[in-house]
Every structure is written in C-alpha cells, then in structure tokens.
Design an enzyme around this catalytic site. Structure first.
Site, mmCIF file in Angstrom:
data_model
loop_
_atom_site.group_PDB
_atom_site.id
_atom_site.type_symbol
_atom_site.label_atom_id
_atom_site.label_comp_id
_atom_site.label_asym_id
_atom_site.label_seq_id
_atom_site.Cartn_x
_atom_site.Cartn_y
_atom_site.Cartn_z
ATOM 1 N N GLU A 159 0.822 -1.315 0.030
ATOM 2 C CA GLU A 159 -0.218 0.091 -0.007
ATOM 3 C C GLU A 159 1.023 1.311 -0.065
ATOM 4 O O GLU A 159 0.377 2.332 0.207
ATOM 5 C CB GLU A 159 -0.895 0.072 0.994
ATOM 6 C CG GLU A 159 -0.155 -0.175 2.594
ATOM 7 C CD GLU A 159 -1.038 0.104 3.598
ATOM 8 O OE1 GLU A 159 -1.793 1.272 3.706
ATOM 9 O OE2 GLU A 159 -1.573 -0.675 4.543
ATOM 10 N N HIS A 174 -2.620 -10.492 11.856
ATOM 11 C CA HIS A 174 -2.194 -9.285 11.407
ATOM 12 C C HIS A 174 -2.067 -8.307 12.935
ATOM 13 O O HIS A 174 -3.066 -8.359 13.424
ATOM 14 C CB HIS A 174 -3.178 -8.638 10.516
ATOM 15 C CG HIS A 174 -2.826 -7.160 10.301
ATOM 16 N ND1 HIS A 174 -1.666 -6.804 9.800
ATOM 17 C CD2 HIS A 174 -3.589 -5.790 10.492
ATOM 18 C CE1 HIS A 174 -1.566 -5.566 9.781
ATOM 19 N NE2 HIS A 174 -2.758 -4.709 10.266
ATOM 20 N N CYS A 228 -3.442 -3.547 4.517
ATOM 21 C CA CYS A 228 -2.425 -4.433 4.925
ATOM 22 C C CYS A 228 -2.552 -5.691 4.177
ATOM 23 O O CYS A 228 -1.947 -6.751 4.685
ATOM 24 C CB CYS A 228 -2.350 -4.692 6.369
ATOM 25 S SG CYS A 228 -2.020 -3.088 7.060
#
Ligand code: ACO
Length: 457
Positions: free
Chosen positions: A85, A248, A119
C-alpha cells in the site's frame, strides 16, 4: 503435468530497517503517560527508514536476499506478485521495478503485477500465487510473493503504531508449510477506517476507534466462516484445534485481545461447557455489541492467558521489535513463530492465520507444517539470524532525530528532482537504496556493498 500436491511455502525471507526508535523514549518525547506505547499498545521498538529507502528498494533487497540465500535462479520463477500500500507511482507497479533484477539474467516471462488494499495486499498476492500454481496456466515454475510497506503516521496518537519491512515467499508444490485447501474464509466490506486519499502524503487518514471495531468485526466473521467450512468437512474448530494462532499485528496488544475474542466466539457458540462456568452472565451477549466491552475483554483475556503464551505470543516477537509492517505483518508473525521453535517442534503443527487490511478486506486460512525435516530446517536455519540482528545489530535513534527524519520524508515526498540525504553507511550490508530521483521522477538505485544497479528504474 499432474495436479500439484502440498502447495505452500518453500522459502521465506524478511527484512526490516536498520534504524529504530525506542518506544519508552518516544513516550517521553511525545509527552504521553509512561507505559502507553509499551504496555498499552505492547510495543518496544519501532523500525523506520530514512529517505534512502522506498518501497522499490525494500522489495529489491528482500528478493535479492532470498535468491542468494536459497540459490534460486530467476529463470525458475514464473510468477511474481507484490502486495503493498506504499505507492510511489500510480501506474507503474513495484513488480515492474523488480523485473530489473530478472532482466539481468535474461528473464522476462514472469506473470503478475501489484495488489493493493491496505495491509491485505500481500495475502491477496499470496492467494493469486497459490491459485496460479494450482491452475491450468501453471508452467511448473515457482511463484514469488513479495509484500512490503513503509508504515508512517502523522504526529499524534497513531505514530507509535508505525513500522516498516518487506518479505518474500517462494511458493510451489511439495512444500514444508502447506496451505490447507478449500477452507479459507473471507470477510470484505466497505469502511472508511484507514485510507490514503492524499496522493501527496505518505500518511493515511485514520479513524482509530473505527479501525479497531472493523478489525474485530472482520475477525469474528472470518473465524465463523472458517469454523463453518471446517464443520462441513467434519472437523469441529475451536482454540484447541490450532497449535499456533497468528494475527495481522497493528500493535501487539490488539492481538492479545483478538485471541481472547476467539475464545469469546467459542463460548457464544457453545456456552454450556463447564470450562465456561465463570461466564454465564455473558451467555446472551451479541458479538457486535461487545467490541469495547471492558468486562468481557478482561474476562476472556484472563481466560486465554496461558493459550496466548503458548499459541500466539511467540508470533509477536518481530512485531514488538519493529512495529506494524502493514502487508508483511501477518507473515512476520509466521517468521517469529518459525524462529521460536525447532523444526521437530513445528512438525505436524496446525497454524491459523488472520489477515486484515483496512477498507476492508480480511481472510482466515491455515497452514499445516508437513513432516519434511530438511526443507523445514533450511527455512528455520536461514531465518534464525534475525533474532541477533534485531537485538544487537540495529541502530537506536533518538526520538528527536526520528521525528526530524520523518519530517524530511514528509517535506520531500514525491519531490523531483531529489537527492536523498540519509546516511548510507547505516544500512545493513546488501541493502538496495535510493540513489536519486531525476526531473522525470525516475528513480535510480544502488546496493550497499559497492554493487551499482545500472540505469533508471
Ligand atoms: N500505561 C499503560 N497503558 C496505558 C497507559 C499507560 N500509561 N496509557 C494508556 N494506556 C492504554 C489505554 O488504556 C489503551 O489500552 P486499551 O485499548 O486496552 O484501553 C492503550 O493504552 C492505547 O491508549 P488509547 O488512549 O486507546 O490510544 P489512542 O486512542 O491514543 O491510540 C490507536 C490508539 C487508536 C490504536 C492509534 O494508535 C491508532 O489510530 N493507530 C493506527 C490505527 C490502527 O493501528 N488500527 C488497528 C487496526 S487497522 C490497521 O491495521 C492499520
């Protein structure tokens, strides 16, 4: 060619910045109460880059390192996917920049481009690569998945949740770390929890509280979907099913809360078991009304304390030391787990993974560690030096200097022409770095080892 069996990870490499700021010192510098970043968020150190590194250089470094360590030939790679990103060019992919490494070996027949959704891009790149290996388009070569990001926030409450890093994974059949088939569960919806609408800035717009709510909502739904799919195959899934559970990791405390949240999910599904005797008052709660319920959070965090120590904490070592890497975050959890155990201890393990990207896209999937001792040992042995590098070989930078470096990045973001100022001698050996940006915004890289990468890329 026969249907490829045991498609998974054959090699994995992770890089992080040589510079870090200490979170205790950052608390004092930011004027917040002592313990907010270290205890409240669960972070010890945060890695960051000077203007010498960008997303292209970091991905080049990690790819070149994997190729060298595992002695893979570029010609053996048929698909290359990048999840990121961190955008430096709205049209040209990071993958296309990485092709310069392949071109030197005369390799051009390589499918794949970049994938972006906060993410989650690395996971999407991974799923695409697994699909390619399992498809009619597969030509027998490896897929290489790369995920990298520079996670920086504007001054304020989100800044201590930054970080940076890149990882590369070689995907193919007969792997020691195999992706389980037919049981991935995803949860995707529209949300403005974290997004990057300002093309002139590296910083996101963040609604911190909403981002936590979205993350937990996605976790509930992915876990429910994963359990249902496993149920259809005759397997009951609860926390006991996994040997390790990875998430995550925006910051470590959220992960500890997330593990507790899975226990809450298990309880709500099956509240009458004796192990849940203390929780009868929560029997009728609705998951979507509990995201910030302190009593429930504390109760299930206490209940999962030991489970957290054994099944999740080992995966948080690098995240605690470097911070949120965005797309590599969940895979940095996998690396932390792999270096925390011996190949013998890992063999036969079932690893659950939850990948989340704001905006939002999320998936839960699992890995089975096959009894493939030589291949597993090779992966673990190659990753083992990470601990010494993290603990002893990085440079601690004062919060004042850290803040000034971020200010310099901020002022020169997308500037052309530009001559970076960061100190090259502070980079790890073998790191690619940004040499200059010309007036056409073309970036030129060199490698810190005397090796010059020719041409504009
Ligand atoms: N000692 C110990 N703990 C403390 C102290 C202290 N002195 N001071 C505060 N705390 C605790 C708080 O109680 C809180 O813990 P809790 O969540 O268990 O209540 C924690 O430290 C953080 O404090 P807050 O006041 O909630 O922090 P703030 O709201 O300022 O910022 C946030 C936190 C929202 C995570 C911010 O850093 C942020 O926006 N980060 C980026 C977004 C993000 O990472 N979202 C997560 C999912 S999306 C993604 O992956 C990007």
């Amino acid at each position: 060619m026969s249907w490829p069996e045991n498609v998974g990870i054959l090699a994995i490499e992770l890089i992080f910045p040589s510079l870090y700021v200490d979170q205790t010192e950052l608390e004092a510098f930011d004027g917040v109460s002592a313990g907010k970043y270290t205890v409240g968020l669960g972070q010890s150190r945060m890695g960051f880059c000077t203007d010498r590194e960008d997303i292209n250089s970091m991905c080049m470094t990690v790819v070149q390192r994997l190729i060298e360590k595992y002695e893979v030939k570029f010609s053996e790679i048929g698909r290359l996917e990048v999840g990121t990103e961190t955008i430096v060019d709205k049209s040209k992919s990071v993958k296309s920049v990485l092709m310069e490494l392949f071109e030197k070996e005369g390799c051009f027949d390589v499918e794949g481009v970049d994938t972006t959704n906060a993410c989650y891009g690395g996971t999407s790149a991974l799923f695409n690569s697994i699909s390619w290996v399992e498809s009619s388009a597969w030509d027998g070569r490896y897929a290489l998945v790369v995920a990298g990001d520079i996670a920086v926030y504007a001054k304020g409450s989100a800044r201590p949740t930054g970080g940076a890093g890149a990882m590369a994974m070689l995907i193919g059949p007969n792997a020691p770390l195999v992706f389980d088939r037919g049981i991935r569960a995803s949860y995707m919806r529209h949300a403005y929890d974290f997004y990057k609408p300002d093309f002139c800035s590296e910083y996101p717009k963040v609604d911190g509280k909403l981002s936590i709510q979205c993350y937990l909502d996605a976790l509930d739904n992915c876990y429910s979907g994963y359990c249902k799919k496993m149920g259809l195959k005759g397997n009951e899934v609860n926390l006991d099913y996994f040997d390790a559970i990875l998430f995550h990791t925006p910051y470590c405390k959220l992960v500890q809360k997330s593990l507790a949240r899975l226990a809450l999910n298990d309880f709500i599904k099956n509240p009458d078991q004796s192990k849940y005797n203390d929780f009868s008052q929560f029997k009728d709660v609705k998951l979507n009304e509990t995201y910030f319920n302190r009593e429930i959070e504390q109760s299930f965090m206490t209940y999962t304390k030991q489970i957290f120590e054994s099944k999740t904490k080992p995966s948080l070592y690098i995240a605690n030391q470097v911070g949120n890497m965005y797309t590599p975050s969940i895979y940095c959890g996998l690396v932390s787990l792999l270096i925390s155990k011996t190949p013998e201890e890992l063999s036969g393990n079932k690893i659950g993974l939850f990948s989340y990207g704001s905006g939002l896209a999320s998936s839960m999937f699992s890995i089975t560690v096959k009894n493939n001792p030589d291949a597993l040992k090779r992966i673990v042995d190659n990753l083992k030096p990470i601990r010494d590098t993290l603990d002893n070989k990085r440079i601690c930078v004062s919060p004042e200097k850290f803040s000034a470096i971020l200010q310099l990045r901020e002022e020169n973001c997308h500037k052309a022409p530009y001559e970076p100022q960061g100190d090259i001698s502070q980079l790890f050996e073998g790191t690619f770095y940004l040499d200059r940006i010309d007036d056409m915004h073309r970036r030129t890289y060199k490698r810190f080892s005397g090796q010059i990468l020719n041409g504009n890329v």
